[in-house]
Write a protein that holds these residues in place. Structure first.
Motif, PDB file in Angstrom:
ATOM      1  N   GLU A  63      13.925 -13.207 -18.038  1.00  0.00           N
ATOM      2  CA  GLU A  63      13.974 -13.379 -19.491  1.00  0.00           C
ATOM      3  C   GLU A  63      12.836 -12.598 -20.124  1.00  0.00           C
ATOM      4  OE1 GLU A  63      13.869 -16.825 -22.970  1.00  0.00           O
ATOM      5  OE2 GLU A  63      13.984 -17.428 -20.864  1.00  0.00           O
ATOM      6  N   VAL A  64      13.132 -11.949 -21.226  1.00  0.00           N
ATOM      7  CA  VAL A  64      12.105 -11.315 -22.044  1.00  0.00           C
ATOM      8  C   VAL A  64      11.581 -12.401 -22.976  1.00  0.00           C
ATOM      9  CG1 VAL A  64      11.599  -9.572 -23.800  1.00  0.00           C
ATOM     10  CG2 VAL A  64      13.218  -9.058 -21.963  1.00  0.00           C
ATOM     11  N   VAL A  65      10.281 -12.645 -22.910  1.00  0.00           N
ATOM     12  CA  VAL A  65       9.661 -13.628 -23.812  1.00  0.00           C
ATOM     13  C   VAL A  65       8.500 -12.953 -24.536  1.00  0.00           C
ATOM     14  CG1 VAL A  65      10.340 -15.660 -22.452  1.00  0.00           C
ATOM     15  CG2 VAL A  65       8.151 -14.582 -21.992  1.00  0.00           C
ATOM     16  N   SER A  66       8.166 -13.506 -25.669  1.00  0.00           N
ATOM     17  CA  SER A  66       7.008 -13.076 -26.445  1.00  0.00           C
ATOM     18  C   SER A  66       7.029 -11.591 -26.808  1.00  0.00           C
ATOM     19  CB  SER A  66       5.722 -13.438 -25.699  1.00  0.00           C
ATOM     20  OG  SER A  66       4.621 -13.358 -26.558  1.00  0.00           O
ATOM     21  N   LEU A  67       8.211 -11.065 -27.111  1.00  0.00           N
ATOM     22  CA  LEU A  67       8.312  -9.682 -27.579  1.00  0.00           C
ATOM     23  C   LEU A  67       7.752  -9.622 -29.000  1.00  0.00           C
ATOM     24  CD1 LEU A  67       9.565  -6.764 -27.287  1.00  0.00           C
ATOM     25  CD2 LEU A  67      11.553  -7.725 -28.442  1.00  0.00           C
ATOM     26  N   SER A  68       6.798  -8.747 -29.220  1.00  0.00           N
ATOM     27  CA  SER A  68       6.258  -8.619 -30.574  1.00  0.00           C
ATOM     28  C   SER A  68       5.719  -7.220 -30.821  1.00  0.00           C
ATOM     29  CB  SER A  68       5.158  -9.658 -30.830  1.00  0.00           C
ATOM     30  OG  SER A  68       4.065  -9.431 -29.967  1.00  0.00           O
ATOM     31  N   VAL A  69       5.693  -6.871 -32.094  1.00  0.00           N
ATOM     32  CA  VAL A  69       5.146  -5.596 -32.567  1.00  0.00           C
ATOM     33  C   VAL A  69       4.218  -5.923 -33.731  1.00  0.00           C
ATOM     34  CG1 VAL A  69       5.731  -3.386 -33.658  1.00  0.00           C
ATOM     35  CG2 VAL A  69       7.210  -4.320 -31.858  1.00  0.00           C
ATOM     36  N   ALA A  70       3.108  -5.231 -33.797  1.00  0.00           N
ATOM     37  CA  ALA A  70       2.160  -5.430 -34.899  1.00  0.00           C
ATOM     38  C   ALA A  70       2.909  -5.349 -36.228  1.00  0.00           C
ATOM     39  CB  ALA A  70       1.059  -4.380 -34.842  1.00  0.00           C
ATOM     40  N   PRO A  71       2.672  -6.304 -37.142  1.00  0.00           N
ATOM     41  CA  PRO A  71       3.432  -6.354 -38.395  1.00  0.00           C
ATOM     42  C   PRO A  71       3.471  -5.042 -39.173  1.00  0.00           C
ATOM     43  CG  PRO A  71       2.150  -8.356 -38.147  1.00  0.00           C
ATOM     44  CD  PRO A  71       1.731  -7.433 -37.025  1.00  0.00           C
ATOM     45  N   ALA A  72       2.386  -4.318 -39.231  1.00  0.00           N
ATOM     46  CA  ALA A  72       2.354  -3.068 -40.009  1.00  0.00           C
ATOM     47  C   ALA A  72       3.231  -1.972 -39.394  1.00  0.00           C
ATOM     48  CB  ALA A  72       0.918  -2.566 -40.123  1.00  0.00           C
ATOM     49  N   ILE A 100      17.255 -13.321 -23.374  1.00  0.00           N
ATOM     50  CA  ILE A 100      16.253 -13.344 -24.439  1.00  0.00           C
ATOM     51  C   ILE A 100      16.684 -14.428 -25.423  1.00  0.00           C
ATOM     52  CG2 ILE A 100      17.347 -11.615 -25.935  1.00  0.00           C
ATOM     53  CD1 ILE A 100      14.434 -10.435 -26.287  1.00  0.00           C
ATOM     54  N   GLY A 101      15.741 -15.018 -26.100  1.00  0.00           N
ATOM     55  CA  GLY A 101      16.067 -16.043 -27.081  1.00  0.00           C
ATOM     56  C   GLY A 101      15.223 -15.879 -28.327  1.00  0.00           C
ATOM     57  N   THR A 102      15.757 -16.389 -29.415  1.00  0.00           N
ATOM     58  CA  THR A 102      15.012 -16.359 -30.672  1.00  0.00           C
ATOM     59  C   THR A 102      15.490 -17.498 -31.555  1.00  0.00           C
ATOM     60  OG1 THR A 102      14.196 -14.924 -32.447  1.00  0.00           O
ATOM     61  CG2 THR A 102      16.564 -14.808 -31.953  1.00  0.00           C
ATOM     62  N   GLY A 103      14.731 -17.796 -32.552  1.00  0.00           N
ATOM     63  CA  GLY A 103      15.099 -18.856 -33.478  1.00  0.00           C
ATOM     64  C   GLY A 103      16.322 -18.499 -34.300  1.00  0.00           C
ATOM     65  N   ASP A 104      17.023 -19.522 -34.715  1.00  0.00           N
ATOM     66  CA  ASP A 104      18.244 -19.321 -35.495  1.00  0.00           C
ATOM     67  C   ASP A 104      17.983 -18.685 -36.860  1.00  0.00           C
ATOM     68  OD1 ASP A 104      16.968 -21.648 -36.388  1.00  0.00           O
ATOM     69  OD2 ASP A 104      18.819 -22.755 -36.684  1.00  0.00           O
ATOM     70  N   THR A 105      16.743 -18.625 -37.281  1.00  0.00           N
ATOM     71  CA  THR A 105      16.402 -17.984 -38.550  1.00  0.00           C
ATOM     72  C   THR A 105      15.809 -16.583 -38.349  1.00  0.00           C
ATOM     73  OG1 THR A 105      14.250 -19.079 -38.534  1.00  0.00           O
ATOM     74  CG2 THR A 105      16.039 -20.195 -39.724  1.00  0.00           C
ATOM     75  N   GLY A 106      15.762 -16.108 -37.105  1.00  0.00           N
ATOM     76  CA  GLY A 106      15.217 -14.784 -36.781  1.00  0.00           C
ATOM     77  C   GLY A 106      16.270 -13.704 -36.926  1.00  0.00           C
ATOM     78  N   PHE A 107      16.713 -13.463 -38.145  1.00  0.00           N
ATOM     79  CA  PHE A 107      17.821 -12.542 -38.402  1.00  0.00           C
ATOM     80  C   PHE A 107      17.526 -11.115 -37.941  1.00  0.00           C
ATOM     81  CE2 PHE A 107      17.867 -15.682 -42.017  1.00  0.00           C
ATOM     82  CZ  PHE A 107      18.759 -16.539 -41.405  1.00  0.00           C
ATOM     83  N   GLN A 109      15.411 -10.206 -35.575  1.00  0.00           N
ATOM     84  CA  GLN A 109      15.362 -10.194 -34.115  1.00  0.00           C
ATOM     85  C   GLN A 109      16.779 -10.191 -33.529  1.00  0.00           C
ATOM     86  OE1 GLN A 109      13.516 -11.996 -36.236  1.00  0.00           O
ATOM     87  NE2 GLN A 109      11.897 -13.105 -35.166  1.00  0.00           N
ATOM     88  N   LEU A 110      17.640 -11.043 -34.070  1.00  0.00           N
ATOM     89  CA  LEU A 110      19.022 -11.096 -33.580  1.00  0.00           C
ATOM     90  C   LEU A 110      19.705  -9.737 -33.721  1.00  0.00           C
ATOM     91  CD1 LEU A 110      20.039 -14.591 -34.948  1.00  0.00           C
ATOM     92  CD2 LEU A 110      19.970 -13.922 -32.532  1.00  0.00           C
ATOM     93  N   ARG A 144      15.332 -24.373 -36.279  1.00  0.00           N
ATOM     94  CA  ARG A 144      15.641 -25.554 -35.465  1.00  0.00           C
ATOM     95  C   ARG A 144      16.161 -25.199 -34.084  1.00  0.00           C
ATOM     96  NH1 ARG A 144      16.762 -27.033 -40.675  1.00  0.00           N
ATOM     97  NH2 ARG A 144      15.875 -29.019 -41.329  1.00  0.00           N
ATOM     98  N   ASP A 145      17.113 -24.273 -34.018  1.00  0.00           N
ATOM     99  CA  ASP A 145      17.817 -23.975 -32.778  1.00  0.00           C
ATOM    100  C   ASP A 145      17.358 -22.658 -32.167  1.00  0.00           C
ATOM    101  OD1 ASP A 145      19.379 -26.231 -33.392  1.00  0.00           O
ATOM    102  OD2 ASP A 145      20.906 -25.024 -34.383  1.00  0.00           O
ATOM    103  N   MET A 146      17.400 -22.590 -30.829  1.00  0.00           N
ATOM    104  CA  MET A 146      17.141 -21.343 -30.104  1.00  0.00           C
ATOM    105  C   MET A 146      18.485 -20.681 -29.837  1.00  0.00           C
ATOM    106  SD  MET A 146      15.060 -19.302 -28.151  1.00  0.00           S
ATOM    107  CE  MET A 146      13.645 -20.254 -27.623  1.00  0.00           C
ATOM    108  N   VAL A 147      18.645 -19.451 -30.319  1.00  0.00           N
ATOM    109  CA  VAL A 147      19.848 -18.674 -30.038  1.00  0.00           C
ATOM    110  C   VAL A 147      19.571 -17.886 -28.762  1.00  0.00           C
ATOM    111  CG1 VAL A 147      21.429 -16.889 -30.862  1.00  0.00           C
ATOM    112  CG2 VAL A 147      20.400 -18.492 -32.495  1.00  0.00           C
ATOM    113  N   ARG A 148      20.423 -18.067 -27.766  1.00  0.00           N
ATOM    114  CA  ARG A 148      20.266 -17.418 -26.464  1.00  0.00           C
ATOM    115  C   ARG A 148      21.180 -16.195 -26.389  1.00  0.00           C
ATOM    116  NH1 ARG A 148      16.068 -18.360 -24.194  1.00  0.00           N
ATOM    117  NH2 ARG A 148      17.034 -17.775 -22.251  1.00  0.00           N
ATOM    118  N   LEU A 149      20.651 -15.098 -25.868  1.00  0.00           N
ATOM    119  CA  LEU A 149      21.423 -13.877 -25.677  1.00  0.00           C
ATOM    120  C   LEU A 149      21.196 -13.394 -24.248  1.00  0.00           C
ATOM    121  CD1 LEU A 149      19.805 -13.656 -28.689  1.00  0.00           C
ATOM    122  CD2 LEU A 149      21.536 -11.917 -28.927  1.00  0.00           C
ATOM    123  N   SER A 150      22.160 -12.633 -23.728  1.00  0.00           N
ATOM    124  CA  SER A 150      22.008 -12.122 -22.373  1.00  0.00           C
ATOM    125  C   SER A 150      22.612 -10.734 -22.244  1.00  0.00           C
ATOM    126  CB  SER A 150      22.660 -13.068 -21.360  1.00  0.00           C
ATOM    127  OG  SER A 150      24.054 -13.094 -21.543  1.00  0.00           O
TER     128      SER A 150
END
Length: 158
Positions: A63-72, A100-107, A109-110, A144-150
Motif C-alpha cells: 500500500e502507498v501511504v502518506s503520499l504528499s507534496v509540498a503545498p506550494a 492506496i486509500g484516501t478520505g471521502d472528501t479528498g476529491f 487525491q481521488l 468520515r470514510d476511507m475510499v480504497r483503491l487498488s
C-alpha cells in the motif's frame, strides 16, 4: 509549469515529519506505519518537495501511504511522478497488487489516483471517525470514510 527534469526520487530513512503529517494528520497513525515501510522522497534541485511510504500489508500486496507534496508545488506533476515510482518499485519488489486509500472528501487525491490507474475497490465506513481523535476537515467537509483503491500489478504499466 514547473520544470521537473531535476526531480529525483530516492529512498530515505528520515522523511520530513511535516510532509508525513500533511498526508496523515494523525501522529499516532504515522508513528505506527513509518517504521514498517519503505520511505522515498522527491528532491527538486536538492530540496525535499514530496514523499511516500510503501508498506507491505499482505502477501503479494503493498500500500502507498502518506503520499504528499509540498503545498506550494502541488498540481505540477510531482504526485504523479511519486505514484509512478511507487508502482515501479512495487513491481520490482514482486508485489502483485498495490493499494492506496484516501478520505471521502479528498476529491483531488481521488482524481489523481484514478488518473494513475487505480480503481475504487471499497469503502471503509467511518474509518476517520473511529480512528482519528479529532475531526478531519477537507474541502470544507468532515471526512468520515476511507475510499480504497487498488491496481493489479500483473498487468502491463499504463
Amino acid at each position: 509549469m514547473l520544470y521537473l527534469m531535476n526531480l529525483e526520487i530516492l529512498p530515505t530513512d528520515a522523511p520530513p515529519r511535516d510532509l508525513l503529517l500533511l498526508a496523515d494528520e494523525c501522529p499516532a497513525s504515522v508513528d505506527d506505519y513509518l517504521p514498517r515501510g519503505r520511505c522515498h522522497v522527491a528532491l527538486l534541485d536538492g530540496e525535499v518537495v514530496g514523499q511516500y511510504i510503501l508498506l507491505h500489508t499482505r502477501p503479494f500486496t503493498a500500500e502507498v501511504v502518506s503520499l504528499s507534496v509540498a503545498p506550494a508545488l502541488q498540481r505540477r506533476g510531482i504526485g504523479t511522478r511519486l505514484l509512478d515510482h511507487a508502482v515501479r518499485t512495487a513491481r520490482t519488489l514482486g508485489f502483485r497488487r498495490l493499494e492506496i486509500g484516501t478520505g471521502d472528501t479528498g476529491f483531488d487525491q481521488l482524481r489523481l489516483y484514478e488518473r494513475c490507474g487505480f480503481v475504487r475497490c471499497g469503502i471503509d465506513r467511518g474509518y476517520f471517525t473511529r480512528f482519528y481523535p479529532a475531526p478531519v476537515i477537507e474541502n470544507g467537509l468532515v471526512c468520515r470514510d476511507m475510499v480504497r483503491l487498488s491496481m493489479d500489478l500483473d498487468r502491463p504499466a499504463r
